[in-house]
Design a protein around this motif. Structure first.
Motif, PDB file in Angstrom:
ATOM      1  N   LEU A  59      -5.567   3.819   7.844  1.00 21.06           N
ATOM      2  CA  LEU A  59      -6.614   2.916   8.335  1.00 21.06           C
ATOM      3  C   LEU A  59      -6.323   1.471   7.947  1.00 21.06           C
ATOM      4  CD1 LEU A  59      -9.845   5.005   7.704  1.00 21.06           C
ATOM      5  CD2 LEU A  59      -8.612   4.653   9.836  1.00 21.06           C
ATOM      6  N   ILE A  60      -5.817   1.278   6.733  1.00 19.67           N
ATOM      7  CA  ILE A  60      -5.417  -0.082   6.329  1.00 19.67           C
ATOM      8  C   ILE A  60      -4.318  -0.583   7.250  1.00 19.67           C
ATOM      9  CG2 ILE A  60      -4.306  -1.423   4.503  1.00 19.67           C
ATOM     10  CD1 ILE A  60      -5.728   0.379   2.480  1.00 19.67           C
TER      11      ILE A  60
ATOM     12  N   LEU B 198      -6.739   6.839   4.414  1.00 22.55           N
ATOM     13  CA  LEU B 198      -7.120   5.481   4.021  1.00 22.55           C
ATOM     14  C   LEU B 198      -5.952   4.523   4.200  1.00 22.55           C
ATOM     15  CD1 LEU B 198      -9.106   3.478   2.755  1.00 22.55           C
ATOM     16  CD2 LEU B 198      -8.306   4.233   0.496  1.00 22.55           C
ATOM     17  N   TYR B 199      -4.758   4.961   3.809  1.00 24.57           N
ATOM     18  CA  TYR B 199      -3.577   4.114   3.986  1.00 24.57           C
ATOM     19  C   TYR B 199      -3.335   3.827   5.467  1.00 24.57           C
ATOM     20  CZ  TYR B 199       1.323   2.777   4.292  1.00 24.57           C
ATOM     21  OH  TYR B 199       2.500   2.137   4.595  1.00 24.57           O
TER      22      TYR B 199
ATOM     23  N   CYS C  51       0.829  -1.206   0.000  1.00 23.04           N
ATOM     24  CA  CYS C  51       0.000   0.000   0.000  1.00 23.04           C
ATOM     25  C   CYS C  51       0.865   1.258   0.000  1.00 23.04           C
ATOM     26  CB  CYS C  51      -0.920  -0.018   1.213  1.00 23.04           C
ATOM     27  SG  CYS C  51      -2.119  -1.372   1.213  1.00 23.04           S
TER      28      CYS C  51
ATOM     29  N   ALA D 155      -7.317  12.315   2.250  1.00 23.30           N
ATOM     30  CA  ALA D 155      -8.143  11.114   2.375  1.00 23.30           C
ATOM     31  C   ALA D 155      -7.357   9.878   1.945  1.00 23.30           C
ATOM     32  CB  ALA D 155      -9.410  11.255   1.537  1.00 23.30           C
ATOM     33  N   LEU D 156      -6.499  10.026   0.933  1.00 23.49           N
ATOM     34  CA  LEU D 156      -5.673   8.893   0.498  1.00 23.49           C
ATOM     35  C   LEU D 156      -4.735   8.465   1.621  1.00 23.49           C
ATOM     36  CD1 LEU D 156      -4.614   6.977  -1.698  1.00 23.49           C
ATOM     37  CD2 LEU D 156      -3.055   8.797  -2.408  1.00 23.49           C
TER      38      LEU D 156
ATOM     39  N   GLY E 138      -4.036   7.658  12.761  1.00 22.53           N
ATOM     40  CA  GLY E 138      -5.247   7.827  11.964  1.00 22.53           C
ATOM     41  C   GLY E 138      -6.225   8.795  12.608  1.00 22.53           C
TER      42      GLY E 138
END
Length: 856
Positions: A743-744, A740-741, A25, A736-737, A505
């Motif tokens: 959160l992953i 999202l990373y 990711c 947001a990208l 996050g």
């Protein structure tokens, strides 16, 4: 060593899979940033109306700034008409075409004075007939324009408007309409125009419409047969003296024809450079955390290697080999999806209007290569740091620490943590107080990583503190609570590895939301309180003709009319020993009776002096450029005209009305259309005029003027609102990208940390602990992790939010939306709980004895 490493990876898939996912990711994120950066340098749009030219000559659209990015001018940089004569004398030039272009709107002739606007998919530009040769456009019907009252339309425009040769159309420049007879239709080169519509007039009429007959939009050059375009362009640039021009060839002509393409490329370079640096830092941080947990879970195995005489160097080589295999594989596999991510970002940016819908990315392999190298190097560094302690201590101590974690953190680690936390607080809060402006705002935003790294270094202490505070509550469940408290205290380092990404996050989401909300709410408040006029006159066309102000002043009952023009300027100043030219939104105003129509919250100086070579600045712009009343500002207007302007006033409502205020005539004289954006109107009695005369008179004027709209101040959007919405959306999309990373990575780390305890769960069950008690133990531990992460996340999000508020509003209290903050906290808590509870249930499904003797 690679054989041993590969064997280890195959037999310990759990931890390595988590690291692999983090690298995949991360590589995708870095690749996407690289693709945007390369596209900003190389991509573009093919020319349309200039497609048949050998060379096109235009003004330089960027400002040359040494040792820094070259910013783009907001308006078209025109060329002196005298340059055409110089070009005509260059060897290899067959014909020189002078091009005047002006943006227009089209209305059908419905018999009314106003006329109904024709909805067009693309903007409409008017040109002189001689420039049709640059397409080349060919007559399909009728004849070329024979007089000032005739026009030739491109066939696509005629179809959209439903007109034919011989019909009459109404074309307006701003709010000034003119009826024209359609003398002919032309076919555009390549089957049609995809980004514009075209109307052609006589050359004299086009020059008159442009309002600057002494300046040309561009100069087209048709070369002699066999002439090399590149060589001809070089000769032209060498021959032209007295002005700064650029000769374009091939697809680069698209940058001259479509200014939004060049500006978009500059936007991508700036965005990807700043965002890419942040993304790289976050990726390295997340990968380091994941690898650190993976190595931490192998303490027993690594300690055994030390006990059987493995040297520190061999341990480092083993871990380095493992990390290299996992990171290289993950980085290569992540690079391909990175191109897809870049495409999704491009589409998102196009949807919010910061990129043209037809802007194509440049899919060059270099971003993927760079992403692989950076990901692998970052992972190797993280692996080295994580393995450093277990590799350097004595074998007996290694075996001891593999069973029980070391209780105390080292002095160096604590000192570094305190230093980073102190530096983060200084950067986020103290810097905006000492050095306000955009630099302080950027510093406040960048301080988050400093605070996060500092918190991560002492996170075991934070976990232990949370555990002590929660112990009375945990002990209400005697067995599960006792185990949860004991585990959280004894294994604080392990739990801290789960806390760190969850806190990151939380902090990123809260900080970003707070910064955007603070600026947005402040801008709206300033716009709502700043317009004090009774009415606002705007236009649905390209703008308001500058002579319209006089017509409004003639309306019975009108007392004061303030025309407002808008553009963007560059202010050059020194920042950390380097020259910087930053864009600032600008408005042009007439100071006469300004207090009756607009309140900019003047802090120093007076707007009454806004005449000649003067400028008024918002507090943010003045602080950024280190300027005060009486100083001289180094300003480049929208079309690149350089000015040295005396600062006559500083005002507070820059977010609502723009950071730079110039004399009205100066600003409009250097814009493409030389038109106003709005007129602020106040009646003679300050209340709309006796008996509604003003309202009635403005309505009558609107009925006879194409596109004219009369609004109340409440309906009027202030200067920054459209731009701010785009800026906010751009920032949200980019961040947001990253979120999202993260959160992953949160899910990845929590699942790995939980599944890595299968042996522990098996031992607990063998000594009599039930499944329900074990699950409850993990439920209670999960709340230790979640509460620690949420508290840390909120704590490190507040300083940057306060600093950003100080930099933008001058007040230390950021805007907080309770429901939004609460929603983020609930989402983070739910995500953390599910990431721990579900793997726990999965780990408890097998037989305890199998878990105890499993290889993982």
């Amino acid at each position: 060593m690679f054989d041993i490493a590969w064997s280890t990876i195959k037999n310990r898939k759990g931890g390595f899979v988590a690291a692999f996912i983090a690298v995949v990711c991360g590589s995708a994120v870095i690749t996407a940033c690289g693709v945007l950066f390369v596209s900003g340098l190389l991509s573009g749009v093919a020319p349309e109306r200039y497609a048949g030219a050998t060379v096109m000559v235009g003004g330089r659209q960027t400002k040359d700034v040494k040792e820094n990015f070259d910013p783009y001018y907001a308006e078209r940089v025109t060329v002196p008409a005298s340059v055409a004569e110089q070009i005509s004398r260059v060897d290899g030039v067959e014909k020189v075409v002078r091009d005047h272009s002006v943006e227009m709107t089209l209305q059908k002739d419905d018999g009314s004075a106003r006329g109904e606007p024709v909805p067009l998919e693309h903007p409409l530009y008017g040109h002189g007939w001689s420039s049709a040769a640059l397409g080349p456009f060919e007559l399909a019907e009728g004849a070329e324009p024979g007089g000032a009252g005739e026009t030739v339309l491109d066939a696509g425009l005629a179809r959209a408007a439903g007109v034919k040769v011989g019909d009459t159309v109404r074309l307006s420049v701003g709010t000034t309409p003119q009826d024209y007879k359609v003398a002919g239709l032309v076919d555009a080169p390549g089957g049609g125009l995809d980004r514009q519509s075209a109307a052609f007039f006589t050359d004299a009429r086009a020059a008159g419409l442009s309002q600057r007959p002494d300046r040309l939009t561009a100069i087209g050059v048709l070369g002699e047969d066999g002439t090399d375009a590149g060589e001809l362009a070089g000769r032209i640039e060498a021959a032209v003296t007295g002005t700064d021009v650029v000769a374009y060839t091939g697809d680069a002509i698209g940058d001259l024809e479509f200014l939004d393409v060049g500006q978009s490329r500059g936007f991508l370079v700036m965005l990807s450079a700043s965002f890419g640096g942040t993304a790289l830092g976050v990726v390295v941080f997340v990968v380091s955390s994941t690898l650190g947990l993976a190595i931490h879970q192998r303490r027993r195995e690594l300690a055994m290697l030390r006990a059987v005489a493995a040297t520190p160097r061999q341990v480092h080589k083993l871990i380095g080999s493992e990390v290299l295999v996992v990171a290289a594989t993950g980085a290569v596999l992540g690079a391909a999806p990175g191109f897809l991510v870049a495409g999704l970002l491009r589409d998102a940016f196009a949807d919010v209007g910061v990129l043209p819908a037809d802007f194509e990315l440049s899919f060059n392999p270099l971003p993927a290569v760079a992403a692989v190298l950076l990901s692998v190097l970052g992972a190797l560094l993280a692996g080295f740091i994580a393995a450093r302690r277990i590799a350097r201590i004595k074998p007996v101590e290694a075996l001891s620490e593999s069973q029980v974690e070391k209780g105390e953190l080292g002095r160096t680690r604590k000192a570094v943590a305190l230093g980073l936390l102190g530096l983060g607080l200084i950067t986020s809060i103290v810097l905006p107080l000492l050095i306000p402006g955009q630099l302080a705002i950027a510093g406040a935003g960048g301080s988050l990583l400093l605070l996060m790294v500092g918190s991560a270094l002492i996170s075991p202490l934070l976990v232990q503190t949370t555990t002590r505070l929660l112990t009375p509550l945990l002990m209400r469940s005697k067995v599960s609570g006792y185990l949860a408290a004991a585990n959280s205290t004894a294994n604080a380092r392990r739990l801290s590895s789960a806390v760190v990404p969850l806190a990151l996050g939380t902090a990123m989401a809260l900080m970003q939301l707070s910064m955007l909300n603070t600026v947005e709410v402040t801008a709206k408040e300033q716009a709502a309180t700043g317009v004090v006029s009774d009415y606002v006159v705007t236009s649905g066309t390209t703008g308001l003709s500058t002579d319209l102000a006089q017509k409004v002043r003639a309306v019975d009952g009108v007392g004061t009319v303030t025309p407002v023009a808008r553009s963007q300027v560059l202010i050059t100043y020194v920042e950390i020993d380097k020259p910087v030219s930053n864009p600032f939104s600008a408005q042009g105003l007439e100071p006469r009776d300004l207090d009756r129509t607009l309140d900019l919250d003047v802090r120093e100086g007076s707007l009454d002096e806004l005449r000649g070579d003067t400028v008024a600045l918002s507090r943010i712009a003045a602080d950024t450029a280190r300027l005060d009343v009486g100083d001289t500002a180094d300003v480049d207007l929208g079309d690149g005209t350089h000015k040295e302007l005396k600062v006559v006033a500083l005002y507070g409502k820059g977010l609502g009305f723009g950071d730079v205020t110039l004399p009205h005539g100066m600003l409009t004289g250097h814009t493409a259309n030389q038109q106003d954006t709005a007129l602020l109107v106040t009646g003679e009695d300050g209340g709309g005029g006796a008996g509604g005369k003003v309202e009635s008179g403005l309505a009558d004027l609107a009925d006879g003027t194409p596109g004219l709209v009369v609004q109340s101040p409440e309906e009027f959007g202030a200067v920054e609102q459209g731009e701010f919405t785009q800026q906010s959306s751009t920032s949200l999309i980019a961040n947001a990208l990253l979120i999202l990373y993260v959160l992953i990575a949160v899910v990845n780390t929590l699942v790995m940390a939980t599944t890595g305890r299968s042996r522990e769960f098996g031992m607990l069950r063998l000594i009599g602990t039930s499944k329900q008690q074990t699950r409850r133990m993990m439920f209670l531990e999960s709340w230790v992790v979640i509460l620690t992460a949420v508290v840390v996340g909120i704590a490190i999000a507040i300083p940057p939010a306060v600093g950003a508020a100080l930099g933008t509003t001058g007040q230390p209290i950021p805007y907080v939306e309770p429901l939004a903050w609460g929603g983020i906290v609930v989402f983070v808590a739910l995500l953390g709980w599910l990431s721990i509870s579900l793997p726990t249930r999965s780990a408890l499904r097998g037989r305890p004895i199998d878990a105890v003797y499993a290889t993982e």
